[in-house]
Scaffold this active site. Structure first.
Site, PDB file in Angstrom:
ATOM      1  N   GLY A   1     -13.412  -8.534  16.504  1.00 30.07           N
ATOM      2  CA  GLY A   1     -12.008  -8.740  17.734  1.00 30.07           C
ATOM      3  C   GLY A   1     -11.431  -9.422  16.472  1.00 30.07           C
ATOM      4  O   GLY A   1     -10.107  -9.960  17.025  1.00 30.07           O
TER       5      GLY A   1
ATOM      6  N   HIS B   1     -17.066  -6.929  24.063  1.00 22.67           N
ATOM      7  CA  HIS B   1     -17.021  -8.210  24.624  1.00 22.67           C
ATOM      8  C   HIS B   1     -17.747  -8.567  26.366  1.00 22.67           C
ATOM      9  O   HIS B   1     -17.435  -7.336  26.901  1.00 22.67           O
ATOM     10  CB  HIS B   1     -15.582  -8.117  24.473  1.00 22.67           C
ATOM     11  CG  HIS B   1     -14.510  -9.004  23.101  1.00 22.67           C
ATOM     12  ND1 HIS B   1     -15.389  -9.184  22.075  1.00 22.67           N
ATOM     13  CD2 HIS B   1     -13.427  -8.883  23.737  1.00 22.67           C
ATOM     14  CE1 HIS B   1     -14.064  -9.147  21.644  1.00 22.67           C
ATOM     15  NE2 HIS B   1     -13.303  -9.530  21.603  1.00 22.67           N
TER      16      HIS B   1
ATOM     17  N   ASN C   1     -14.832  -3.924  22.255  1.00 25.40           N
ATOM     18  CA  ASN C   1     -13.427  -4.325  22.258  1.00 25.40           C
ATOM     19  C   ASN C   1     -12.694  -4.066  20.983  1.00 25.40           C
ATOM     20  O   ASN C   1     -11.243  -3.549  20.885  1.00 25.40           O
ATOM     21  CB  ASN C   1     -13.479  -6.029  21.635  1.00 25.40           C
ATOM     22  CG  ASN C   1     -14.403  -6.634  20.116  1.00 25.40           C
ATOM     23  OD1 ASN C   1     -15.874  -5.148  20.264  1.00 25.40           O
ATOM     24  ND2 ASN C   1     -14.390  -6.399  19.104  1.00 25.40           N
ATOM     25  N   THR C   2     -12.727  -2.535  20.035  1.00 24.08           N
ATOM     26  CA  THR C   2     -12.464  -2.027  19.610  1.00 24.08           C
ATOM     27  C   THR C   2     -12.208  -0.754  19.732  1.00 24.08           C
ATOM     28  O   THR C   2     -11.106   0.189  18.942  1.00 24.08           O
ATOM     29  CB  THR C   2     -12.709  -2.508  17.432  1.00 24.08           C
ATOM     30  OG1 THR C   2     -14.037  -1.599  18.062  1.00 24.08           O
ATOM     31  CG2 THR C   2     -12.939  -3.399  17.583  1.00 24.08           C
TER      32      THR C   2
ATOM     33  N   GLN D   1     -17.111 -13.668  22.288  1.00 24.47           N
ATOM     34  CA  GLN D   1     -16.543 -12.518  22.017  1.00 24.47           C
ATOM     35  C   GLN D   1     -16.998 -11.680  20.771  1.00 24.47           C
ATOM     36  O   GLN D   1     -17.601 -12.692  20.207  1.00 24.47           O
ATOM     37  CB  GLN D   1     -15.288 -12.269  21.487  1.00 24.47           C
ATOM     38  CG  GLN D   1     -14.358 -12.733  23.033  1.00 24.47           C
ATOM     39  CD  GLN D   1     -12.921 -13.381  23.112  1.00 24.47           C
ATOM     40  OE1 GLN D   1     -12.525 -13.483  23.738  1.00 24.47           O
ATOM     41  NE2 GLN D   1     -12.355 -12.575  22.648  1.00 24.47           N
TER      42      GLN D   1
ATOM     43  N   CYS E   1      -7.578  -7.649  24.074  1.00 20.70           N
ATOM     44  CA  CYS E   1      -9.477  -7.054  23.951  1.00 20.70           C
ATOM     45  C   CYS E   1      -9.759  -7.632  25.080  1.00 20.70           C
ATOM     46  O   CYS E   1     -10.727  -6.500  26.479  1.00 20.70           O
ATOM     47  CB  CYS E   1      -9.966  -6.866  22.747  1.00 20.70           C
ATOM     48  SG  CYS E   1      -9.910  -8.006  22.211  1.00 20.70           S
TER      49      CYS E   1
ATOM     50  N   ARG F   1       3.833  -8.251  24.821  1.00 22.18           N
ATOM     51  CA  ARG F   1       3.167  -7.778  25.742  1.00 22.18           C
ATOM     52  C   ARG F   1       4.050  -8.399  26.819  1.00 22.18           C
ATOM     53  O   ARG F   1       3.819  -7.600  28.403  1.00 22.18           O
ATOM     54  CB  ARG F   1       2.057  -8.412  25.288  1.00 22.18           C
ATOM     55  CG  ARG F   1       1.083  -7.541  24.743  1.00 22.18           C
ATOM     56  CD  ARG F   1      -0.138  -7.721  25.163  1.00 22.18           C
ATOM     57  NE  ARG F   1      -0.772  -7.340  23.812  1.00 22.18           N
ATOM     58  CZ  ARG F   1      -1.827  -7.741  22.541  1.00 22.18           C
ATOM     59  NH1 ARG F   1      -2.638  -8.706  23.580  1.00 22.18           N
ATOM     60  NH2 ARG F   1      -2.411  -7.185  21.800  1.00 22.18           N
TER      61      ARG F   1
ATOM     62  N   ARG G   1     -16.538 -17.634  20.408  1.00 26.58           N
ATOM     63  CA  ARG G   1     -16.842 -16.583  19.425  1.00 26.58           C
ATOM     64  C   ARG G   1     -18.589 -16.421  19.245  1.00 26.58           C
ATOM     65  O   ARG G   1     -19.149 -17.905  19.421  1.00 26.58           O
ATOM     66  CB  ARG G   1     -16.307 -16.804  18.062  1.00 26.58           C
ATOM     67  CG  ARG G   1     -16.600 -15.471  17.020  1.00 26.58           C
ATOM     68  CD  ARG G   1     -15.531 -14.025  17.523  1.00 26.58           C
ATOM     69  NE  ARG G   1     -14.249 -14.556  17.643  1.00 26.58           N
ATOM     70  CZ  ARG G   1     -13.082 -14.175  17.626  1.00 26.58           C
ATOM     71  NH1 ARG G   1     -13.081 -12.828  18.153  1.00 26.58           N
ATOM     72  NH2 ARG G   1     -11.907 -14.364  17.699  1.00 26.58           N
TER      73      ARG G   1
ATOM     74  N   GLU H   1      -6.334 -16.963  22.051  1.00 28.64           N
ATOM     75  CA  GLU H   1      -6.787 -15.714  23.515  1.00 28.64           C
ATOM     76  C   GLU H   1      -7.127 -16.492  24.634  1.00 28.64           C
ATOM     77  O   GLU H   1      -6.229 -14.541  25.315  1.00 28.64           O
ATOM     78  CB  GLU H   1      -7.786 -15.565  23.314  1.00 28.64           C
ATOM     79  CG  GLU H   1      -9.017 -14.316  23.631  1.00 28.64           C
ATOM     80  CD  GLU H   1      -8.716 -13.369  22.693  1.00 28.64           C
ATOM     81  OE1 GLU H   1      -7.856 -13.203  21.238  1.00 28.64           O
ATOM     82  OE2 GLU H   1      -9.425 -12.232  22.898  1.00 28.64           O
TER      83      GLU H   1
ATOM     84  N   SER I   1       0.492  -1.476  -0.015  1.00 31.62           N
ATOM     85  CA  SER I   1      -0.331  -0.198   0.296  1.00 31.62           C
ATOM     86  C   SER I   1       0.620   1.418   0.166  1.00 31.62           C
ATOM     87  O   SER I   1       0.196   2.588  -0.450  1.00 31.62           O
ATOM     88  CB  SER I   1      -0.760  -0.285   1.261  1.00 31.62           C
ATOM     89  OG  SER I   1      -1.840  -0.996   1.375  1.00 31.62           O
TER      90      SER I   1
END
Lengths: 332, 332, 332, 332
Positions: free
Chosen positions: A168, A230, A310-311, A164, A137, A98, A223, A190, A26
């Protein structure tokens, strides 16, 4: 996720979008072309016409104060250290690093002091820049109420079941054939993220390292056919006998942060037993509030339900909040 | 639920539909008129033309061997004792009386011996007939795998989160406005049913009374946008260290019953981590099999996912299985 | 629908909520109790505490300038004339009387002149008040683009297929068991409403009566699993040869009204062939804009897709727009 | 689609699966590995262990009587002629060549005589084998009732709106983010397929060529959140005045074919105005029956709703029916 960042940053009083980067495919095109804008507010006009650069330090102006990263974790693992080494301060939503000992992982209302792990990081890695992470999230959704319980009563064990939303997994992550009239009791990686990140977030930072919370955390991730938000069922074993009322009080009064994107209160506690619900509550306080309900005593602690967008609270908003924390703490 | 009973009883080799009853509003009309047939197999022709009677002992032929009851619990509470007193044997799916000390509550593959509580019941109440109950759909979904664990290793604590289908609330129980793009973390009375019924089912019957299992059971019940099939995440603390493989083995080899509607095996154990799923697995073995997957060790036991078809294994099929048990045991 | 009215009227610059009425069951309670508030913005505080009155002229203050009615049609038929006779001006969304010769039916951007049918109405009925109707939600969705075509080219025939959201049937109108993984090709009375109301709206008012448009209109109405937003496929036979570009131009430039709730432009014309979509486009311009796309030439005219928010543009917002028109025209 | 073919062919009395082919990526692996089996009946055991070959004539045994092709159209365009030239008879669901003058396009109950276009094809192309096509799923759904109307009354114009299930786009064709709480008024290429294929199917074959039906056909195609079953609203202008009853009679008595997979009757006509519905009616007669309802007179003809299972009657079942026709006609 990148679109949510643009959506939130465009009207932000403290930040201004100065550059955008993407994968090589891109790079060189306009953001309008590079992004297939799919959220229900219009693409900001001046951002749409910006040219997207490559995701490498040489392609980014030197005077950028803060980078937001929402890269696939394998890409983040490869390029985030390059940016930090080149002097950039990076607020990242990518899942790599993380749980590294010298990478701070923060929810600004919960463990803002952990951000100073950056000093350790700089010393150990010789970076001029820095790398700060926000959690996954599904972790963000449960940690604020758990932090309230940990602070007031001590948390010894957590069982958590998640319901969720499909967003997500990204725009194309869950096909309609998979999820209409269905639920999927597995989201790769997750459960481990929830089990480790939550203990690091709830741990103690002594100026040198973060001592993770000693607690058994067991997650089961599902999900379901919701678009955003969530919902989680949590059982928390506590170090003392606590009534539902005491638990609710601890959550409702848990302090928020004095940051632009922090809601007040941080945690909305519902008395109605059938709340929070994803569609009704995910957008509270611009999608940044944590909603809790169904608080009940168990033999060994408390059970409750918690919900976050969640977003927003769980991804783009989390990174921006961390950016606000970096600004407040003087790292940028 | 009544429609599912008719659908299952019509082709049944041991039972024949001899009479149908309903509330006073419908009594006197044909079953075709009384029922608004909504399931995707055709209404059995000869049943459609039968006249529906009132739900009272005087309105039912004397030579009926077995009554199936799926009444609202308040109605069941009022009329089921009348029928039992009048000499009828009743297999009931209604939630009333399920935890009464002299009312047997059975899943035939799990605790068939409890049916002999009928002898105690008859002595205490002076009934010629009898009243036998099956548990709630969400209880049935988790009890078979828990029974396998209890028998092999001992169960000390259960945390369970449910993702329940809308059919569990009846045809008009959940509106589309409530559940599209949403989940509801509350089903009235459901958590208490799971917590009490499971302990009675897993208890010991000594010929006189059922001693309930000593275990902490805490349930959190959610409605999600699926049509049929309850999916549940379960954490079971066990009395000894058990590997995931040992737990899987115990479940996969847990014996079924030698009854017409019992599946073989009772429990299908999936190795694929993303199974069972409601839409893909609810119809296994005519909707009577329990599907389990995602078995993992925790610090204190095992976590797993379990699924059953809520209106077949969890309601109509459960009552019919109990009828088959009554026949095998000579009560009818 | 009543809730949407309150949601839209509370911040309205020209109107102030002075009284609320309901059926006898609710009269005397607070609005908070009477309404079970279910939309995702909070219930306005001062409205929540207002006491709900009975729906009869004696129970409403004399100095009320304008009544909004969203009654079930059988109730509207019974009480709306009483209010009009008692001197109240009523803007009604109820389906009764919509095709009566002396009852104006208006979409303010399309046929504002029809409102003067009130003068005929007053003369014929001896009313001091007045009764003004807005059309059905599915009619409103297609009439603005048809009005643009009629004005520019003449419309001779319309075939229209609707994909309607569940909110159109009211909160409990469509059960989840009916609509998950399904569509229902029938909505009672809806096709006739579309076929008659559209011809009256597109007709000519000569100061005495409305001459309906001479056109064959045939509707086929479907319910699908969307929450809000009616999408419609329309074939319009035209009186002359028209290109897709000319049709698009006629729609895009069709004038809006200079009223507070009117969007500008009235009709958003998409070039992307896969738009409008209910979830992405229903909230454009506070849910008041009509979105059109997929314009193509046929052998005899034009086909296109049109979308509107059914409970905003199609119901509560339509009534309020009519209220604004009554104000502008001096009827209140 | 390949999975549906295997599911239907495995128990078929006239056909036996002798070989399976796939793209080069999968060639050489077992079918179990190559296919990710996702339908709710188990993968047939002996088929699961067959080795998948390449999709080229040299890789297929010479003694195969009939090939079923469900290739992407670009692949079908490249390889189907190779197979036909090499002497294989191919029944294909791929969209390439469907409107070529010497390629028969058949629904066996509607235009079985068109299959003899194979003789023309063989002469013109010098093939020993043959290539036969079935139409697109959305075309198949409407053509049988239109054929009944054409035969009895003459069809002059068709407007058709489709409500298509997500399975029509393949397993990953529609993401959950696109379609939950939404509808998409565009399916690329689908409208043109309906407009051309239907006229060829309803045309006359004179032994040399097919003269397409002279009628204006205009389609508008929508994707909605259903899993299986295409529902369509059809307006058919007829060459004479016809009552709804006459139209219903023509459809209900339209003859089926005497082939293994043909349902009897071909068309189920519902009197209930709210039928057919995708979830309730898609599986009628093993998913091979066409369901029609809502028949009403218009000013110029008839409007009705029609439904078929898109991956059974509309794809895999259509190809197998064509295979049965080839067998009956002696081409294999």
């Amino acid at each position: 996720m990148g679109q949510r960042l643009v959506q939130l940053l465009d009207p932000h009083p403290d930040f201004e979008i100065a550059a955008l980067t993407a994968s090589e495919d891109s790079a060189g095109t306009s953001y309008r072309e590079a992004a297939k804008w799919r959220i229900d507010t219009p693409i900001p006009g001046h951002v749409a016409e910006m040219t997207v650069g490559a995701t490498e330090p040489e392609a980014v102006p030197d005077d950028i104060d803060l980078l937001f990263s929402s890269l696939p974790s394998s890409v983040g693992e490869a390029v985030e250290p390059d940016f930090a080494e080149a002097g950039y301060v990076v607020s990242s939503n990518s899942s790599n690093f993380r749980t590294d000992p010298d990478v701070p992982l923060t929810i600004p209302e919960v463990n803002p002091d952990h951000v100073d792990l950056i000093d350790v990081q700089r010393e150990q890695r010789g970076w001029d820049g820095a790398l700060l992470k926000n959690p996954n999230c599904s972790t963000i959704t449960m940690v604020p109420p758990l932090a309230a319980l940990e602070e007031a009563f001590g948390v010894e064990r957590v069982d958590v079941s998640t319901l969720q939303a499909v967003s997500g997994a990204g725009y194309s992550g869950v096909t309609s054939m998979e999820i209409i009239d269905n639920a999927i009791p597995h989201i790769g990686g997750e459960e481990a993220k929830m089990e480790t990140e939550s203990r690091k977030l709830l741990g103690e930072f002594d100026g040198t390292e973060v001592e993770w919370l000693e607690a058994d955390v067991a997650a089961s991730c599902n999900r379901i056919p919701t678009l955003d938000g969530h919902l989680e069922n949590v059982w928390a074993d506590l170090a003392m006998d606590v009534s539902a009322e005491e638990a609710a009080e601890a959550m409702a009064t848990y302090p928020s942060a004095d940051l632009h994107s922090s809601p007040d209160p941080l945690i909305k506690v519902f008395e109605e037993p059938d709340r929070p619900q994803p569609r009704l509550d995910r957008n509270r306080e611009d999608g940044m509030q944590i909603s809790v309900g169904g608080i009940q005593e168990t033999e060994t602690g408390i059970q409750f339900n918690t919900l976050a967008h969640n977003t927003l609270r769980g991804a783009a908003g989390a990174s921006i909040l961390n950016g606000e924390l970096l600004l407040e703490k003087g790292y940028i």
